[in-house]
Motif scaffolding. Structure first.
Motif, PDB file in Angstrom:
ATOM      1  N   ALA A 174       0.681  -1.286  -0.024  1.00 54.65           N
ATOM      2  CA  ALA A 174       0.037  -0.075  -0.239  1.00 54.65           C
ATOM      3  C   ALA A 174       0.917   1.364   0.001  1.00 54.65           C
ATOM      4  O   ALA A 174       0.422   2.038  -0.658  1.00 54.65           O
ATOM      5  N   THR A 175       1.818   1.174   0.770  1.00 53.53           N
ATOM      6  CA  THR A 175       2.833   2.517   0.926  1.00 53.53           C
ATOM      7  C   THR A 175       3.530   2.684  -0.460  1.00 53.53           C
ATOM      8  O   THR A 175       3.590   3.434  -0.956  1.00 53.53           O
ATOM      9  N   VAL A 176       3.865   1.382  -0.976  1.00 53.27           N
ATOM     10  CA  VAL A 176       4.779   1.613  -2.419  1.00 53.27           C
ATOM     11  C   VAL A 176       3.658   2.059  -3.417  1.00 53.27           C
ATOM     12  O   VAL A 176       4.174   3.141  -4.334  1.00 53.27           O
ATOM     13  N   CYS A 177       2.385   1.630  -3.382  1.00 53.17           N
ATOM     14  CA  CYS A 177       1.414   1.962  -4.444  1.00 53.17           C
ATOM     15  C   CYS A 177       0.910   3.531  -4.218  1.00 53.17           C
ATOM     16  O   CYS A 177       0.899   4.474  -5.327  1.00 53.17           O
ATOM     17  N   GLU A 178       1.046   4.223  -2.884  1.00 52.64           N
ATOM     18  CA  GLU A 178       0.945   5.674  -2.728  1.00 52.64           C
ATOM     19  C   GLU A 178       1.796   6.416  -3.306  1.00 52.64           C
ATOM     20  O   GLU A 178       1.895   7.427  -3.922  1.00 52.64           O
ATOM     21  N   ALA A 184      13.319  12.223 -16.426  1.00 52.98           N
ATOM     22  CA  ALA A 184      13.924  11.114 -15.634  1.00 52.98           C
ATOM     23  C   ALA A 184      14.428  11.753 -14.594  1.00 52.98           C
ATOM     24  O   ALA A 184      14.590  11.307 -13.375  1.00 52.98           O
ATOM     25  N   GLY A 185      15.434  12.702 -14.400  1.00 55.33           N
ATOM     26  CA  GLY A 185      16.184  13.683 -13.633  1.00 55.33           C
ATOM     27  C   GLY A 185      15.187  14.326 -12.612  1.00 55.33           C
ATOM     28  O   GLY A 185      15.762  14.696 -11.518  1.00 55.33           O
ATOM     29  N   THR A 186      14.092  14.804 -13.170  1.00 60.09           N
ATOM     30  CA  THR A 186      13.343  15.635 -12.486  1.00 60.09           C
ATOM     31  C   THR A 186      12.107  14.960 -11.526  1.00 60.09           C
ATOM     32  O   THR A 186      11.719  15.362 -10.715  1.00 60.09           O
ATOM     33  N   VAL A 187      12.254  13.550 -11.910  1.00 58.98           N
ATOM     34  CA  VAL A 187      11.092  12.847 -11.356  1.00 58.98           C
ATOM     35  C   VAL A 187      11.747  11.673 -10.802  1.00 58.98           C
ATOM     36  O   VAL A 187      11.676  10.676 -11.531  1.00 58.98           O
ATOM     37  N   PRO A 188      12.345  11.716  -9.664  1.00 62.74           N
ATOM     38  CA  PRO A 188      13.277  10.430  -9.215  1.00 62.74           C
ATOM     39  C   PRO A 188      12.182   9.220  -8.620  1.00 62.74           C
ATOM     40  O   PRO A 188      10.993   9.517  -8.442  1.00 62.74           O
ATOM     41  N   SER A 189      12.717   8.295  -8.663  1.00 60.47           N
ATOM     42  CA  SER A 189      12.104   7.050  -8.253  1.00 60.47           C
ATOM     43  C   SER A 189      11.972   7.199  -6.682  1.00 60.47           C
ATOM     44  O   SER A 189      12.930   7.618  -6.076  1.00 60.47           O
ATOM     45  N   THR A 190      10.614   6.708  -6.292  1.00 59.59           N
ATOM     46  CA  THR A 190      10.489   7.196  -4.826  1.00 59.59           C
ATOM     47  C   THR A 190       9.671   5.849  -4.341  1.00 59.59           C
ATOM     48  O   THR A 190       9.445   6.130  -2.920  1.00 59.59           O
ATOM     49  N   HIS A 191       9.745   4.851  -4.873  1.00 55.34           N
ATOM     50  CA  HIS A 191       9.345   3.638  -4.593  1.00 55.34           C
ATOM     51  C   HIS A 191      10.202   2.260  -4.411  1.00 55.34           C
ATOM     52  O   HIS A 191       9.757   1.124  -4.471  1.00 55.34           O
ATOM     53  N   LEU A 192      11.474   2.717  -4.181  1.00 52.14           N
ATOM     54  CA  LEU A 192      12.561   1.571  -4.384  1.00 52.14           C
ATOM     55  C   LEU A 192      12.630   0.861  -3.182  1.00 52.14           C
ATOM     56  O   LEU A 192      12.618   1.659  -1.969  1.00 52.14           O
ATOM     57  N   THR A 193      12.563  -0.317  -2.741  1.00 51.06           N
ATOM     58  CA  THR A 193      12.883  -0.863  -1.479  1.00 51.06           C
ATOM     59  C   THR A 193      13.958  -2.012  -1.777  1.00 51.06           C
ATOM     60  O   THR A 193      14.338  -2.442  -2.832  1.00 51.06           O
ATOM     61  N   PRO A 194      14.937  -1.762  -0.528  1.00 49.59           N
ATOM     62  CA  PRO A 194      16.046  -2.663  -0.774  1.00 49.59           C
ATOM     63  C   PRO A 194      15.943  -4.030  -1.006  1.00 49.59           C
ATOM     64  O   PRO A 194      14.819  -4.508  -0.549  1.00 49.59           O
ATOM     65  N   ALA A 195      16.687  -4.823  -1.790  1.00 49.90           N
ATOM     66  CA  ALA A 195      16.460  -6.150  -2.140  1.00 49.90           C
ATOM     67  C   ALA A 195      16.327  -6.922  -0.834  1.00 49.90           C
ATOM     68  O   ALA A 195      15.523  -7.879  -0.846  1.00 49.90           O
ATOM     69  N   ALA A 196      17.118  -6.776  -0.019  1.00 54.98           N
ATOM     70  CA  ALA A 196      17.242  -7.752   1.407  1.00 54.98           C
ATOM     71  C   ALA A 196      15.656  -7.538   2.110  1.00 54.98           C
ATOM     72  O   ALA A 196      14.835  -8.344   2.550  1.00 54.98           O
ATOM     73  N   ASP A 197      15.234  -6.340   2.018  1.00 51.08           N
ATOM     74  CA  ASP A 197      13.935  -6.084   2.591  1.00 51.08           C
ATOM     75  C   ASP A 197      12.714  -6.878   1.840  1.00 51.08           C
ATOM     76  O   ASP A 197      11.570  -7.470   2.365  1.00 51.08           O
ATOM     77  N   VAL A 198      12.950  -6.642   0.503  1.00 51.02           N
ATOM     78  CA  VAL A 198      11.843  -7.366  -0.344  1.00 51.02           C
ATOM     79  C   VAL A 198      11.732  -8.856  -0.201  1.00 51.02           C
ATOM     80  O   VAL A 198      10.919  -9.569   0.268  1.00 51.02           O
ATOM     81  N   VAL A 199      13.062  -9.500  -0.146  1.00 48.76           N
ATOM     82  CA  VAL A 199      13.244 -11.004   0.044  1.00 48.76           C
ATOM     83  C   VAL A 199      12.378 -11.176   1.429  1.00 48.76           C
ATOM     84  O   VAL A 199      11.881 -12.180   1.527  1.00 48.76           O
ATOM     85  N   ARG A 200      13.034 -10.609   2.265  1.00 52.02           N
ATOM     86  CA  ARG A 200      12.365 -10.726   3.767  1.00 52.02           C
ATOM     87  C   ARG A 200      10.969 -10.737   3.883  1.00 52.02           C
ATOM     88  O   ARG A 200      10.413 -11.530   4.479  1.00 52.02           O
ATOM     89  N   LEU A 201      10.617  -9.599   3.128  1.00 55.38           N
ATOM     90  CA  LEU A 201       8.663  -9.587   3.142  1.00 55.38           C
ATOM     91  C   LEU A 201       8.204 -10.675   2.508  1.00 55.38           C
ATOM     92  O   LEU A 201       7.100 -11.247   2.739  1.00 55.38           O
ATOM     93  N   ILE A 202       8.867 -11.173   1.531  1.00 58.60           N
ATOM     94  CA  ILE A 202       8.402 -12.254   0.545  1.00 58.60           C
ATOM     95  C   ILE A 202       8.274 -13.397   1.375  1.00 58.60           C
ATOM     96  O   ILE A 202       7.389 -14.286   1.445  1.00 58.60           O
ATOM     97  N   HIS A 203       9.178 -13.833   2.138  1.00 58.86           N
ATOM     98  CA  HIS A 203       9.599 -14.766   3.083  1.00 58.86           C
ATOM     99  C   HIS A 203       8.491 -14.794   4.133  1.00 58.86           C
ATOM    100  O   HIS A 203       7.803 -15.933   4.612  1.00 58.86           O
ATOM    101  N   THR A 204       8.157 -13.430   4.627  1.00 59.27           N
ATOM    102  CA  THR A 204       7.292 -13.567   5.663  1.00 59.27           C
ATOM    103  C   THR A 204       5.893 -13.843   5.450  1.00 59.27           C
ATOM    104  O   THR A 204       4.980 -14.252   6.111  1.00 59.27           O
ATOM    105  N   ALA A 205       5.616 -13.560   3.953  1.00 62.59           N
ATOM    106  CA  ALA A 205       4.582 -13.832   3.501  1.00 62.59           C
ATOM    107  C   ALA A 205       4.291 -15.284   2.889  1.00 62.59           C
ATOM    108  O   ALA A 205       3.282 -15.641   2.276  1.00 62.59           O
TER     109      ALA A 205
END
Length: 169
Positions: A21-25, A87-108
């Protein structure tokens, strides 16, 4: 930037649902920033309609708006003329570190899969993904030529990751 798939996740996992939900926002905010910075006026109601009908907004939705408004003849043109220059004026704001993503996937309860790795991916990078808990690598996908697929399969065998997941074309 790396894309990681979560296969077999439990959709009722509260921690994963909250993070998504946070990423989507954040993606919604970024979508609005792109629209604001386009330098063109889009027809009234068009942006709002796309926002209302889409959970996870992205640049492809902005490109679609440009097409529907007649400001670009193709998505390729929309990206080339409008989106890439921002691209330079609108930075990515929804990137999550890979370690956190893998942990979330495992948690689920899921399996973390490295999606469509680039031709430049190294065995060391695949080893790091494995060490984070990643278990599979997508090796057949539209942008992967035969040589790239074979190289990925070899590296997966070497580092002990499952290879051979196939993306639908």
């Amino acid at each position: 930037e790396t894309h990681i798939l979560g296969l077999f996740v439990r959709s009722e996992c509260d921690e994963l649902r909250h993070h998504l939900a946070t990423v989507c926002e954040r993606r919604r905010d970024r979508f609005r920033a792109y629209v604001r910075n386009l330098g063109v006026t889009l027809p009234a109601g068009m942006v709002e309609a796309v926002e209302a009908g889409t959970v996870s907004l992205g640049r492809r939705h902005v490109a679609g708006l440009l097409l529907r408004a007649g400001l670009a003849k193709s998505r390729y043109e929309a990206f080339g003329r409008f989106l890439h220059p921002l691209a330079g004026t609108v930075p990515s704001t929804h990137l999550t570190p890979a370690a956190d993503v893998v942990r979330l996937i495992h948690t689920a309860g899921g399996v973390a899969v490295l999606a469509h790795p680039p031709r430049t991916v190294t065995e060391a990078e695949l080893t790091r993904f494995r060490d984070l808990g990643g278990r599979a690598v997508e090796v057949v996908f539209p942008a992967a030529l035969v040589g790239h697929t074979q190289r990925l399969r070899g590296m997966c065998k070497s580092v002990g990751a499952v290879a051979g997941l196939i993306a639908v074309r």
